[in-house]
Design an enzyme around this catalytic site. Structure first.
Site, PDB file in Angstrom:
ATOM      1  N   SER A 172       0.843  -1.193   0.000  1.00  0.00           N
ATOM      2  CA  SER A 172       0.000   0.000   0.000  1.00  0.00           C
ATOM      3  C   SER A 172       0.877   1.240   0.000  1.00  0.00           C
ATOM      4  CB  SER A 172      -0.898   0.028   1.242  1.00  0.00           C
ATOM      5  OG  SER A 172      -1.525   1.290   1.396  1.00  0.00           O
ATOM      6  N   TYR A 222      -2.084  -0.227  10.106  1.00  0.00           N
ATOM      7  CA  TYR A 222      -2.198  -0.817   8.770  1.00  0.00           C
ATOM      8  C   TYR A 222      -0.931  -0.580   7.958  1.00  0.00           C
ATOM      9  CZ  TYR A 222      -3.975  -1.376   3.960  1.00  0.00           C
ATOM     10  OH  TYR A 222      -4.168  -1.753   2.644  1.00  0.00           O
TER      11      TYR A 222
END
Length: 252
Positions: free
Chosen positions: A142, A157
């Site tokens: 990501s 995350y």
């Protein structure tokens, strides 16, 4: 026929990657978690377009199930493709959960860790004996782990995705003796079901995200799936240990 395993292929990026890989003449073993219907629909789409696909359940957050999963994969390889090995692995399954550091619980942190970092680490370890030399692995990371993608609420995350980026480089180093290439893709804001269908529930965020993106829109799953399919293919035969941001120029 070459064979790929794509985790988390019941929707979004995983579904697109599985379909794009199949379009290139590769058989696909795809996995689903809480959305079995989506997994079956992905397999049906591949079959309808002339490919071969098998959908299997897998919870990447439960490492204790990986030994049984490998045995199932071995059986599917024998029964469907008359093979003892597969060629490509796409570690894509995951989820997003946001909270500020001061509000993050240990339970939430640990769940993210199990699914986003521990899962890919030990699933790859477990499947490696079945993987053919000269294959390829792609890990879905990501851009939240990069400086340009920093947004409040993504600390846990993004930390796991940052760990996955490091793991990608170590995999590339260690697996190079077998000719196995390992890369990562880092999507930016992409219209998927992640975050409990956040884009559907909060459509008002889309224009703001598009305005921060150089190419003027949010990403679509096919934008990322096409890159994953390219990275596992022979077109990328001289590419390894790379993390490619696929974000349309987010925060450029």
């Amino acid at each position: 026929m070459r064979v790929a395993i794509v985790t988390g292929a019941s929707s979004g990026i995983g579904r697109s990657a599985a379909i794009e890989i199949a379009k290139r003449g590769t058989g696909v073993i795809l996995t689903y978690g809480s959305n079995p219907q989506g997994g079956l629909e992905t397999a049906a789409t591949i079959e309808k377009e002339g490919g071969t696909a098998v959908a299997l359940p897998l919870d990447v957050g439960e490492t204790g199930t990986f030994a049984a999963f490998r045995e199932t994969v071995a059986g599917v390889l024998r029964d469907t493709w008359r093979r003892d090995t597969f060629d490509y692995l796409v570690n894509n399954a995951g989820f997003a959960q946001t909270s500020l550091i001061e509000d993050t619980t240990e339970e939430a942190f640990d769940r993210l860790m199990r699914v986003l970092l521990k899962g890919p680490y030990f699933l790859t370890q477990r499947l490696l004996p079945l993987m053919a030399d000269g294959g390829a692995i792609v890990n879905t990371s990501s851009n939240s782990a990069a400086t340009a993608g920093l947004e409040p609420g993504y600390s846990a995350y993004a930390s796991m995705k940052g760990g996955l980026d490091v793991l990608t480089r170590y995999m590339a180093k260690e697996f190079s003796t077998r000719g196995i290439r390992v890369n990562a893709v880092s999507p930016g804001s992409t219209r998927t079901r992640i975050g409990d269908d956040a884009f559907t529930r909060f459509p008002e965020v889309v224009p703001a995200l598009a305005a921060k993106t150089a190419l003027g829109r949010v990403g679509e799953p096919d934008d990322i799936g096409a890159m994953i399919a390219t990275l596992v293919s022979d077109e990328s035969r001289w590419v390894t240990a790379q993390n490619i941001e696929v974000s349309g120029g987010y925060n450029l």
